[in-house]
Design an enzyme around this catalytic site. Structure first.
Site, PDB file in Angstrom:
ATOM      1  N   LYS A   1       5.863 -10.935   0.095  1.00 14.30           N
ATOM      2  CA  LYS A   1       5.324  -9.573   0.110  1.00 14.30           C
ATOM      3  C   LYS A   1       6.240  -8.622   0.894  1.00 14.30           C
ATOM      4  O   LYS A   1       6.550  -7.515   0.464  1.00 14.30           O
ATOM      5  CB  LYS A   1       3.924  -9.613   0.739  1.00 14.30           C
ATOM      6  CG  LYS A   1       3.382  -8.308   1.177  1.00 14.30           C
ATOM      7  CD  LYS A   1       3.038  -7.458  -0.008  1.00 14.30           C
ATOM      8  CE  LYS A   1       2.840  -6.035   0.409  1.00 14.30           C
ATOM      9  NZ  LYS A   1       2.065  -5.273  -0.519  1.00 14.30           N
TER      10      LYS A   1
ATOM     11  N   CYS B   1       3.154   1.180   3.271  1.00 10.77           N
ATOM     12  CA  CYS B   1       3.714  -0.132   2.923  1.00 10.77           C
ATOM     13  C   CYS B   1       5.214  -0.194   3.145  1.00 10.77           C
ATOM     14  O   CYS B   1       5.700  -0.932   3.983  1.00 10.77           O
ATOM     15  CB  CYS B   1       3.384  -0.431   1.469  1.00 10.77           C
ATOM     16  SG  CYS B   1       1.631  -0.255   1.172  1.00 10.77           S
TER      17      CYS B   1
END
Ligand code: SAJ
Length: 413
Positions: free
Chosen positions: A205, A259
């Site tokens: 991720k 993010c």
């Protein structure tokens, strides 16, 4: 076999759509959030996030009775942690919400349950932080209950679509745990589901977002280099991208959002000496608002008013987190300029003074477009022209129709 009861902790950008998707696919879901305003809104079938399709899914999920909400978890078969991991001032992961959620699950956990971490976390956090908060005598992770990390990979603006279509990585404490989680996500995932171990899944991720950050940093560096050379960076990038193995992203005023501007630091905090390129990319991208401000200052008189269009971290979303536009506004004001801030997506943000379109441009010496919101294409430059002090446009995203603005008398940069 009875359907598993799912309890999702955190009803934000990821938890709420995920709760909705499990529920509309027939699973009984309890959505948990510590914010009572969010809980009461969702309980009525409402949403607190602007995301295409989300309202419809949540209305259906709540209306059918499959999705209930609460401020506390209940005994369930599956617990999904989908809470935020903010960045501290020291550029480290603030795990307090993950810790709080893990502690809330602990008293509800029973043999045979599964705990899924969807929150983005530094490598080894599941092992070092989550599991110790949940395990107790007679309940051992990997033996008595399953633990997996299943990072979300959806892009704001297309969350529901990507929840269904994206491939999904699941890292399990055991191979069997990963396989059980795969069966669960098959309720709505149509993409591939790829199984691995916990730490690899955590790292995958972070790597995805760091890759994008490095690529945007390269594009942003090219925009600085091109400015010195007196050429157009976008033209350079667009022509280079005709090469079959080159795909450079778009330069812009910086990288924002919760993010891409955050996750690379989670790698850097673990391995600071090895993550040199990752840290350099962060520095390049964080330097972009100042670069934009320099270019603004070069075009307007001292203390002039500047209209800033687009305040969110990217186009067509309402999210202001880590937005480079807000940094541009702050730097401009710090330099003695006044800024008229306009963004059609931003409502209920009392901390920033958002003007109407007309107020933002009134007496402005320069209009700066920072975010390519779809709506901006509908603005008629002929209506704007009589309101401004000087007809100048700095289109950082090269988004507006230059010929149309020039025809209305604007000098376009
Ligand atoms: N940006 C550029 N140029 C580009 C692309 C993006 O300057 O060519 C900027 C945007 O303007 C924005 C920032 O980067 O400020 C991030 O935007 P984004 O659209 O690249 O990504 P996010 O943060 O909305 O979502 C990302 C996605 N990650 C990847 O594409 C690898 C998404 O799939 C993740 O699920 C999400 O982060 C997340 O939750 O981690």
């Amino acid at each position: 076999m009875a359907l598993p009861r799912i309890c999702i902790l955190g009803l934000g950008y990821i938890g709420l759509p995920t709760a909705g998707m499990f529920a509309v696919n027939g699973m009984p879901v309890l959505g948990v959030d510590v914010n009572s305003a969010v809980v009461s809104q969702v309980a009525k079938g409402g949403v607190h996030i602007a995301e295409p399709g989300l309202r419809t899914v949540i209305q259906a999920a709540v209306g059918s009775g499959a999705l209930r909400v609460s401020e506390r978890p209940e005994p369930s078969d599956v617990f999904i942690i989908a809470v935020p991991t903010p960045l501290t001032a020291e550029k480290r992961a603030d795990l307090s919400f993950v810790e709080e959620a893990s502690s809330m699950i602990a008293p509800c956990l029973a043999k045979g349950n599964m705990v899924i971490v969807e929150s983005t976390i530094p490598p080894r956090t599941t092992e070092k932080t989550v599991i110790p908060l949940i395990e107790r005598p007679g309940l051992k992770a990997g033996v008595d209950f399953d633990v997996v990390h299943c990072p979300e990979r959806v892009i704001p603006g297309k969350i529901l679509l990507e929840l269904v279509e994206n491939d999904r990585v699941i890292g399990g404490i055991t191979a069997e745990a990963a396989r059980r989680a795969e069966a669960l996500y098959r309720a709505f995932v149509r993409g591939k589901i790829l199984l691995t171990d916990l730490v690899t899944a955590e790292m995958v991720k972070l790597v995805e977002n760091s890759f994008r950050d490095v690529n945007v940093a390269f594009a942003n560096e090219l925009s600085r280099i091109s400015a010195v050379l007196g050429i157009n960076a976008r033209e350079v990038i667009s022509l280079a991208n005709h090469h079959p193995r080159v795909r450079i992203l778009d330069p812009g005023p910086g990288v924002g959002g919760h993010c891409i501007a955050v996750d690379p630091w989670f790698i850097a905090e673990c391995v600071p000496n090895e993550a040199r390129l990752i840290r350099a990319a962060r520095a390049v991208n964080d330097g972009m608002p100042a670069f934009v401000v320099d270019r603004i200052i070069a075009r307007v008189p001292e203390k002039a008013k500047v209209a800033l269009w687009g305040l969110t971290y990217k186009a067509d979303v309402d999210d202001l987190r880590e937005s480079p536009s807000l940094e541009v506004a702050r730097l401009l004001r710090e330099g003695g300029f006044s800024a008229g801030l306009f963004d059609p997506y931003v409502r209920n943000a009392p901390e920033i003074e958002v003007a109407t379109l007309e107020e933002s441009v009134k007496d402005a010496s320069l209009i700066v477009l920072l975010v390519g919101h779809r709506d901006f294409r509908f603005i008629n430059p002929r209506v704007v022209a009589p309101l401004v002090r000087e007809k100048r446009l700095l289109d950082v995203k090269q988004f507006l129709d230059r010929a149309e603005w020039e025809a209305a008398g604007f000098i376009c940069h």
